[in-house]
Design a protein around this motif. Structure first.
Motif, PDB file in Angstrom:
ATOM      1  N   ARG A  35      25.655  37.116  33.086  1.00  0.00           N
ATOM      2  CA  ARG A  35      26.589  37.786  33.996  1.00  0.00           C
ATOM      3  C   ARG A  35      26.764  36.961  35.266  1.00  0.00           C
ATOM      4  O   ARG A  35      25.791  36.602  35.940  1.00  0.00           O
ATOM      5  N   VAL A  36      28.011  36.706  35.585  1.00  0.00           N
ATOM      6  CA  VAL A  36      28.361  35.898  36.758  1.00  0.00           C
ATOM      7  C   VAL A  36      29.203  36.731  37.706  1.00  0.00           C
ATOM      8  O   VAL A  36      30.207  37.328  37.296  1.00  0.00           O
ATOM      9  N   LEU A  37      28.802  36.761  38.965  1.00  0.00           N
ATOM     10  CA  LEU A  37      29.622  37.376  40.009  1.00  0.00           C
ATOM     11  C   LEU A  37      30.396  36.266  40.710  1.00  0.00           C
ATOM     12  O   LEU A  37      29.803  35.425  41.378  1.00  0.00           O
ATOM     13  N   MET A  38      31.709  36.243  40.516  1.00  0.00           N
ATOM     14  CA  MET A  38      32.561  35.303  41.225  1.00  0.00           C
ATOM     15  C   MET A  38      33.028  36.022  42.495  1.00  0.00           C
ATOM     16  O   MET A  38      34.011  36.761  42.498  1.00  0.00           O
ATOM     17  N   ALA A  39      32.285  35.795  43.586  1.00  0.00           N
ATOM     18  CA  ALA A  39      32.458  36.613  44.795  1.00  0.00           C
ATOM     19  C   ALA A  39      33.525  36.048  45.723  1.00  0.00           C
ATOM     20  O   ALA A  39      33.307  35.865  46.919  1.00  0.00           O
ATOM     21  N   THR A  40      34.703  35.810  45.181  1.00  0.00           N
ATOM     22  CA  THR A  40      35.807  35.204  45.942  1.00  0.00           C
ATOM     23  C   THR A  40      36.079  35.958  47.234  1.00  0.00           C
ATOM     24  O   THR A  40      36.284  35.359  48.297  1.00  0.00           O
ATOM     25  N   SER A  41      36.141  37.262  47.164  1.00  0.00           N
ATOM     26  CA  SER A  41      36.365  38.152  48.310  1.00  0.00           C
ATOM     27  C   SER A  41      37.750  38.001  48.926  1.00  0.00           C
ATOM     28  O   SER A  41      38.491  38.965  49.065  1.00  0.00           O
ATOM     29  N   ALA A 100      30.255  33.528  29.196  1.00  0.00           N
ATOM     30  CA  ALA A 100      29.723  34.279  30.326  1.00  0.00           C
ATOM     31  C   ALA A 100      30.597  35.493  30.628  1.00  0.00           C
ATOM     32  O   ALA A 100      31.828  35.436  30.496  1.00  0.00           O
ATOM     33  N   ARG A 101      29.956  36.554  31.049  1.00  0.00           N
ATOM     34  CA  ARG A 101      30.670  37.766  31.460  1.00  0.00           C
ATOM     35  C   ARG A 101      30.874  37.701  32.975  1.00  0.00           C
ATOM     36  O   ARG A 101      29.907  37.789  33.737  1.00  0.00           O
ATOM     37  N   VAL A 102      32.115  37.557  33.394  1.00  0.00           N
ATOM     38  CA  VAL A 102      32.426  37.290  34.794  1.00  0.00           C
ATOM     39  C   VAL A 102      33.047  38.516  35.459  1.00  0.00           C
ATOM     40  O   VAL A 102      33.989  39.117  34.937  1.00  0.00           O
ATOM     41  N   ASP A 103      32.504  38.896  36.609  1.00  0.00           N
ATOM     42  CA  ASP A 103      33.105  39.900  37.491  1.00  0.00           C
ATOM     43  C   ASP A 103      33.674  39.186  38.710  1.00  0.00           C
ATOM     44  O   ASP A 103      33.073  38.231  39.221  1.00  0.00           O
ATOM     45  N   MET A 104      34.818  39.661  39.186  1.00  0.00           N
ATOM     46  CA  MET A 104      35.384  39.160  40.429  1.00  0.00           C
ATOM     47  C   MET A 104      35.071  40.153  41.553  1.00  0.00           C
ATOM     48  O   MET A 104      34.966  41.361  41.311  1.00  0.00           O
ATOM     49  N   LEU A 105      34.937  39.649  42.766  1.00  0.00           N
ATOM     50  CA  LEU A 105      34.777  40.512  43.941  1.00  0.00           C
ATOM     51  C   LEU A 105      35.914  40.215  44.905  1.00  0.00           C
ATOM     52  O   LEU A 105      36.127  39.066  45.291  1.00  0.00           O
ATOM     53  N   LEU A 106      36.665  41.258  45.268  1.00  0.00           N
ATOM     54  CA  LEU A 106      37.783  41.103  46.197  1.00  0.00           C
ATOM     55  C   LEU A 106      37.683  42.115  47.326  1.00  0.00           C
ATOM     56  O   LEU A 106      37.326  43.279  47.109  1.00  0.00           O
ATOM     57  N   CYS A 107      38.027  41.668  48.504  1.00  0.00           N
ATOM     58  CA  CYS A 107      38.193  42.583  49.635  1.00  0.00           C
ATOM     59  C   CYS A 107      39.579  43.205  49.512  1.00  0.00           C
ATOM     60  O   CYS A 107      40.586  42.496  49.446  1.00  0.00           O
ATOM     61  N   ASP A 108      39.632  44.520  49.470  1.00  0.00           N
ATOM     62  CA  ASP A 108      40.895  45.234  49.292  1.00  0.00           C
ATOM     63  C   ASP A 108      41.322  45.875  50.610  1.00  0.00           C
ATOM     64  O   ASP A 108      41.352  47.093  50.750  1.00  0.00           O
ATOM     65  N   GLU A 109      41.641  45.005  51.572  1.00  0.00           N
ATOM     66  CA  GLU A 109      42.104  45.443  52.899  1.00  0.00           C
ATOM     67  C   GLU A 109      41.026  46.267  53.605  1.00  0.00           C
ATOM     68  O   GLU A 109      41.330  47.227  54.313  1.00  0.00           O
ATOM     69  N   PHE A 110      39.780  45.877  53.425  1.00  0.00           N
ATOM     70  CA  PHE A 110      38.660  46.705  53.886  1.00  0.00           C
ATOM     71  C   PHE A 110      37.978  46.160  55.135  1.00  0.00           C
ATOM     72  O   PHE A 110      37.757  46.894  56.106  1.00  0.00           O
ATOM     73  N   LEU A 111      37.612  44.875  55.137  1.00  0.00           N
ATOM     74  CA  LEU A 111      36.849  44.325  56.254  1.00  0.00           C
ATOM     75  C   LEU A 111      37.722  44.193  57.501  1.00  0.00           C
ATOM     76  O   LEU A 111      38.875  43.764  57.413  1.00  0.00           O
TER      77      LEU A 111
END
Length: 551
Positions: free
Chosen positions: A45-51, A74-85
């Motif tokens: 499992r890979v976290l692609m924490a692009t944000s 590999a099982r890849v998850d993306m991480l995105l900021c959705d107008e949050f920070l």
């Protein structure tokens, strides 16, 4: 913009209002992609924490890596900021004023950033984790309350649960302002607290994400600033392996590192990694040819010397240098860049180093100090709002007669001047690698990567620094042994650590494009650079491209 070739997408370009979707390419490779995703469900499992979906350079490569890793099982998850920070690396002074940032926020910037990320990543059909889904209202309030009460003078050193959130918040705020400190900025404190608030929100988001998912590794660009620096802090504390990366100097190359930003890892990298590489006439030729190309930037997609002037007699007349006395070069760096803590620095900050050095040379009239201010102060992606020349004038309205300043706007070639110096003093510029490779002795006062590599003169405190200055002029170039060592390191840095990805191109400065015609081009065995990167991410192998064997 979509260009058709063989009924597939052949190129996409970020920036300039152009958009891209993986959808047409994936439609043409639909069975292969669906099967790859299905097979990857049981893989690492890979976290692609692009944000930051709107950070073009990061999103382009990380979308390609997500596909390449999926194709490798590999099982890849993306991480995105959705107008949050409330603030982040995307928050630029030129785009949003301090008044707006600390008032109603950066609504339009966030909307465009998240929209760009969704357009890029959603067609992949991979899991997308969103910040707003990971942080509850009570945690948002907690972050705001905490950020509001930390004493201003303590924010830079502030730690939450052992995490250096204050350091990354400060680095982010300094980057926003383009300064090395927040002095003179009326809303500097309010902006800094916004970054601290964003840092704490990132902590809460990433803590929950890691607790709920059994990731094997997290990969993301930079590894510093907000939110990437905070992601790294949380991952390290949770024991999650990290891969960080940045675009590197040479065209179509990238630098990857394990565990931390390359700003740190390049300093601690052991000499055994490179000192015993086979040194041949071919590797030396490659190194020297590239170092010479750096004068004009012809081999790079990151450069700051536009149309450099190399006529030395003309430069001497313009600057006013006395040719009968030894020249000592001094290279500054951009004040705001990577403002992180380094234990090896001889001075608390770059400005203190500059001012004390000028005072020292005022007492050495037999020498001449030539200060070259980094051109990136005016030509970089984030222009400096704290010019070093202005800081020098505030302390020295009249410079000592043997001290000269070449301003960042000047087209004078840094290399043409430094080549004729007895020696050069640096704080943290990467130019030290190039000058050492030219045989020029380099004195290091900051966190430059040539420190402790065996061919530079390194200072770790003011006393040691001034003892080194007392040895000037050195009156000789590097010894043959040190010169070979310096050139080996230059080869290692520019050709082995900078990993080529020929399918990534740059049609214009600071804009990336992806040039592929099908998924097969991202599969294992098709590109040696991509194989090195994916192997490093999945199997914790070194991110070293064997350039000496794959010339």
């Amino acid at each position: 913009m979509i260009h058709q070739a063989k009924n597939t997408i052949s190129q996409f370009i970020f920036g300039g209002g152009k958009t891209f979707s993986w959808a047409p390419l994936l439609r043409n490779n639909h069975p292969q992609w669906d099967q790859s995703k299905k097979s990857a469900q049981s893989g690492p499992r890979v976290l692609m924490a692009t944000s930051l979906g709107g950070y073009d350079q990061g999103a382009v490569l990380e979308s390609a890596l997500a596909v390449a890793l999926t194709l490798r099982g590999a099982r890849v998850d993306m991480l995105l900021c959705d107008e949050f920070l409330p603030s982040c690396q995307m928050t630029k002074f030129a785009k949003i004023s301090p008044e707006d940032l600390t008032g109603h926020g950066q609504v339009s910037l966030c909307r465009d950033c998240f929209s760009a990320g969704r357009r890029l990543f959603e067609p992949l059909g991979l899991s997308i984790q969103r910040y707003s889904k990971l942080v509850g209202p009570e945690q948002v309030k907690r972050a705001m309350d905490m950020a509001a009460v930390v004493p201003l003078e303590e924010i830079g050193e502030y730690k939450f649960e052992g995490l250096a959130v204050g350091e990354q918040a400060m680095a982010g705020a300094l980057r926003y302002y383009g300064r090395g400190d927040l002095g003179g900025e009326p809303l500097g404190e309010a902006v800094l607290r916004r970054y601290l608030e964003a840092s704490l929100m990132t902590v809460f988001a990433v803590q929950r994400l890691i607790e709920e998912n059994a990731y094997d590794v997290a990969c993301f660009h930079h590894g510093i600033y907000v939110p990437q620096g905070i992601i790294g802090e949380v991952c390290r504390k949770k024991g999650l392996r990290i891969v960080n990366w940045n675009p590197s100097y040479r065209k179509q190359t990238f630098i990857f590192s394990h565990g931390d930003s390359y700003h740190h890892t390049m300093i601690t990298e052991t000499v055994s990694t490179w000192q015993d590489i086979s040194w041949t006439p071919e590797t030396e030729r490659m190194t020297l040819d590239y170092l010479k190309s750096r004068w004009q930037g012809t081999g790079d997609w990151i450069w700051f010397h536009e149309s450099p002037r190399e006529d030395l007699p003309e430069i001497i007349r313009e600057v006013g240098i006395d040719t009968t006395k030894p020249w000592i070069g001094m290279l500054t760096s951009v004040m705001w860049d990577a403002q992180l803590h380094y234990r090896s620095n001889a001075f608390p900050n770059q400005l203190e180093w500059v001012m004390q050095t000028i005072r020292y040379f005022a007492r050495r009239p037999e020498l001449q100090l030539i200060i070259r201010i980094h051109p990136a102060e005016v030509r970089g992606m984030v222009p400096s709002r704290q010019p070093i020349a202005a800081e020098i004038r505030s302390v020295f309205p009249s410079l000592p007669p043997n001290v000269f300043v070449i301003h960042p706007e000047s087209h004078v070639s840094t290399y043409a001047v430094m080549e004729h110096c007895d020696s050069v003093i640096i704080y943290n510029t990467k130019t030290g690698i190039e000058l050492s490779g030219m045989g020029i002795p380099v004195l290091v006062a900051g966190e430059a990567w040539i420190r402790n590599k065996g061919f530079s003169l390194d200072a770790t405190d003011p006393e040691g620094y001034f003892k080194l200055l007392e040895q000037l002029p050195l009156k000789e170039r590097l010894s043959e042994d040190k010169l070979i060592l310096a050139r080996k390191y230059a080869f290692h840095f520019f050709f082995r650590r900078m990993i080529p990805l020929p399918f990534i191109t740059s049609p214009e400065k600071y804009a990336f494009s992806l040039n592929i015609s099908g998924l097969d081009e991202l599969m294992q065995g098709r590109d040696p650079g991509l194989d090195v990167i994916c192997d490093g991410i999945l199997n914790n192998r070194p991110f070293i491209y064997p350039a000496e064997r794959l010339k």
